[in-house]
Design a protein around this motif. Structure first.
Motif, PDB file in Angstrom:
ATOM      1  N   GLU A 108      -4.845  -4.668  -3.674  1.00 27.23           N
ATOM      2  CA  GLU A 108      -4.306  -4.051  -5.013  1.00 27.23           C
ATOM      3  C   GLU A 108      -2.803  -3.417  -4.853  1.00 27.23           C
ATOM      4  N   PRO A 109      -2.356  -3.483  -5.865  1.00 27.69           N
ATOM      5  CA  PRO A 109      -0.908  -3.133  -6.057  1.00 27.69           C
ATOM      6  C   PRO A 109      -0.601  -1.774  -5.983  1.00 27.69           C
ATOM      7  N   PHE A 110      -1.568  -0.742  -6.033  1.00 22.62           N
ATOM      8  CA  PHE A 110      -1.432   0.399  -5.948  1.00 22.62           C
ATOM      9  C   PHE A 110      -1.288   0.962  -4.282  1.00 22.62           C
ATOM     10  N   PHE A 111      -0.545   2.298  -4.198  1.00 22.96           N
ATOM     11  CA  PHE A 111      -0.507   2.787  -2.861  1.00 22.96           C
ATOM     12  C   PHE A 111      -1.403   3.660  -2.431  1.00 22.96           C
ATOM     13  N   GLU A 112      -1.976   3.834  -1.287  1.00 27.44           N
ATOM     14  CA  GLU A 112      -2.807   4.962  -0.771  1.00 27.44           C
ATOM     15  C   GLU A 112      -2.163   5.191   0.371  1.00 27.44           C
ATOM     16  N   ASP A 115      -3.730   7.159   7.441  1.00 28.33           N
ATOM     17  CA  ASP A 115      -3.052   7.656   8.777  1.00 28.33           C
ATOM     18  C   ASP A 115      -1.567   7.966   8.202  1.00 28.33           C
ATOM     19  N   GLU A 116      -1.502   8.499   7.055  1.00 33.79           N
ATOM     20  CA  GLU A 116      -0.141   9.048   6.735  1.00 33.79           C
ATOM     21  C   GLU A 116       0.765   8.112   6.403  1.00 33.79           C
ATOM     22  N   HIS A 117       0.400   6.654   6.207  1.00 34.19           N
ATOM     23  CA  HIS A 117       1.192   5.570   5.865  1.00 34.19           C
ATOM     24  C   HIS A 117       1.082   4.915   4.687  1.00 34.19           C
ATOM     25  N   CYS A 118       1.940   4.528   4.052  1.00 34.64           N
ATOM     26  CA  CYS A 118       1.593   3.751   2.709  1.00 34.64           C
ATOM     27  C   CYS A 118       0.843   2.322   3.016  1.00 34.64           C
ATOM     28  N   ARG A 119      -0.054   2.287   2.230  1.00 37.32           N
ATOM     29  CA  ARG A 119      -0.926   1.144   2.335  1.00 37.32           C
ATOM     30  C   ARG A 119      -1.371   0.643   1.130  1.00 37.32           C
ATOM     31  N   HIS A 120      -1.699  -0.800   0.754  1.00 42.07           N
ATOM     32  CA  HIS A 120      -2.346  -1.047  -0.330  1.00 42.07           C
ATOM     33  C   HIS A 120      -3.950  -1.247  -0.069  1.00 42.07           C
ATOM     34  N   PRO A 121      -4.740  -0.650  -0.984  1.00 41.04           N
ATOM     35  CA  PRO A 121      -6.255  -0.722  -0.856  1.00 41.04           C
ATOM     36  C   PRO A 121      -6.520  -2.115  -1.108  1.00 41.04           C
ATOM     37  N   ALA A 122      -7.774  -2.309  -0.210  1.00 38.34           N
ATOM     38  CA  ALA A 122      -8.352  -3.573  -0.319  1.00 38.34           C
ATOM     39  C   ALA A 122      -8.972  -3.618  -1.718  1.00 38.34           C
ATOM     40  N   ALA A 159      -4.032  -5.078   5.995  1.00 41.53           N
ATOM     41  CA  ALA A 159      -5.317  -5.796   5.510  1.00 41.53           C
ATOM     42  C   ALA A 159      -6.549  -4.923   5.404  1.00 41.53           C
ATOM     43  N   SER A 160      -6.355  -4.033   5.979  1.00 46.48           N
ATOM     44  CA  SER A 160      -7.725  -3.069   5.992  1.00 46.48           C
ATOM     45  C   SER A 160      -8.641  -3.503   6.990  1.00 46.48           C
ATOM     46  N   ALA A 161      -8.162  -4.173   8.030  1.00 44.38           N
ATOM     47  CA  ALA A 161      -8.971  -4.897   9.295  1.00 44.38           C
ATOM     48  C   ALA A 161      -8.846  -4.236  10.538  1.00 44.38           C
ATOM     49  N   GLU A 162      -9.593  -4.784  11.391  1.00 46.65           N
ATOM     50  CA  GLU A 162      -9.799  -4.024  12.949  1.00 46.65           C
ATOM     51  C   GLU A 162      -9.081  -4.961  13.829  1.00 46.65           C
ATOM     52  N   PHE A 163      -8.207  -4.660  14.215  1.00 46.69           N
ATOM     53  CA  PHE A 163      -7.378  -5.651  15.505  1.00 46.69           C
ATOM     54  C   PHE A 163      -8.461  -5.863  16.684  1.00 46.69           C
TER      55      PHE A 163
END
Length: 240
Positions: A108-112, A115-122, A159-163
């Motif tokens: 999504e375009p929004f920020f969340e 871990d105290e870092h700006c990301r886009h929610p899935a 991408a809200s994924a796990e490496f």
């Protein structure tokens, strides 16, 4: 377990990347995973044009009608996504980068803050997929993959994924010749298969197994000499 694998080598199943990817996927199948493999060379995937229609006008849907439409539903349900690429100028191939850029509609375009870092929610929040990197390079040193690993880990966070780890094959150009000579390198392919079994059964791969995939094949000086001789012979043939 649903596995989506994407091989971006221009040589597809004839390339050195496939020599590691294929036994890895076979190991996952043996452990009960459902695996689908796609080659970017057979897909029509245009570059992202950055107009953000997929965020605003048609949320979650790119305006481009190409083969990403085949992959989007598979991305949404995959438990594991395998990104297989030869190392191109410290990163993924161009077609793989196009594919990764086109996953923007999945967020999504929004920020969340995560871990105290700006990301886009899935946009699809049903599961946290695992991303696996499989890569091959011509240079001898394993450290040549470091920039690619940094990129893939950053991509996972966005991408809200796990490496889940990487199967890396430095000086992979030596493999075809060594196979032709009957050199004892079967342990590399068996380790790749075992890594697949481990991921499917245990949800993780052991570092010991991954280290076997990346082990030295021959001394650095010998490899440099072989590579230089090969390309000199190619140039000499062209001059005849």
């Amino acid at each position: 377990m649903k596995v989506l694998a994407i091989n971006s080598s221009p040589r597809m199943d004839k390339g050195n990347t496939a020599l590691i990817l294929n036994p890895f996927l076979e190991g996952m199948k043996e452990a009960g995973a459902e695996v689908e493999l796609f080659y970017t060379r057979k897909l029509n995937i245009n570059p992202c044009t950055g107009e953000l229609n997929c965020w605003l006008k048609t949320p979650g849907k790119c305006y481009q009608n190409d083969d990403m439409n085949i992959l989007y539903p598979r991305i949404d349900v995959a438990d594991v996504i395998v990104f297989a690429t030869p190392l191109y100028v410290d990163g993924v191939t161009g077609p793989m980068k196009n594919l990764i850029d086109r996953t923007i509609p999945r967020v999504e375009p929004f920020f969340e803050l995560r871990d105290e870092h700006c990301r886009h929610p899935a946009r699809v929040k049903t599961k946290v997929p695992k991303f696996v990197l499989v890569s091959n390079c011509g240079f001898w040193e394993k450290e040549n993959f470091d920039p690619l690993i940094v990129f893939m880990k950053a991509f996972c966070k966005n991408a809200s994924a796990e490496f889940a780890g990487a199967l890396l094959r430095p000086h992979g150009e030596a493999i075809p010749g060594m196979l032709e000579m009957g050199a004892p390198i079967d342990d590399i392919f068996e380790a790749a298969k075992e890594a697949g079994r481990q991921l499917a059964k245990e949800q993780k791969m052991s570092q010991e197994t991954l280290d076997i995939v990346s082990r030295d094949l021959l001394p650095k000086e010998m490899y440099i000499q072989i590579v230089n001789q090969y390309f000199q012979q190619c140039l000499d043939e062209l001059e005849k």
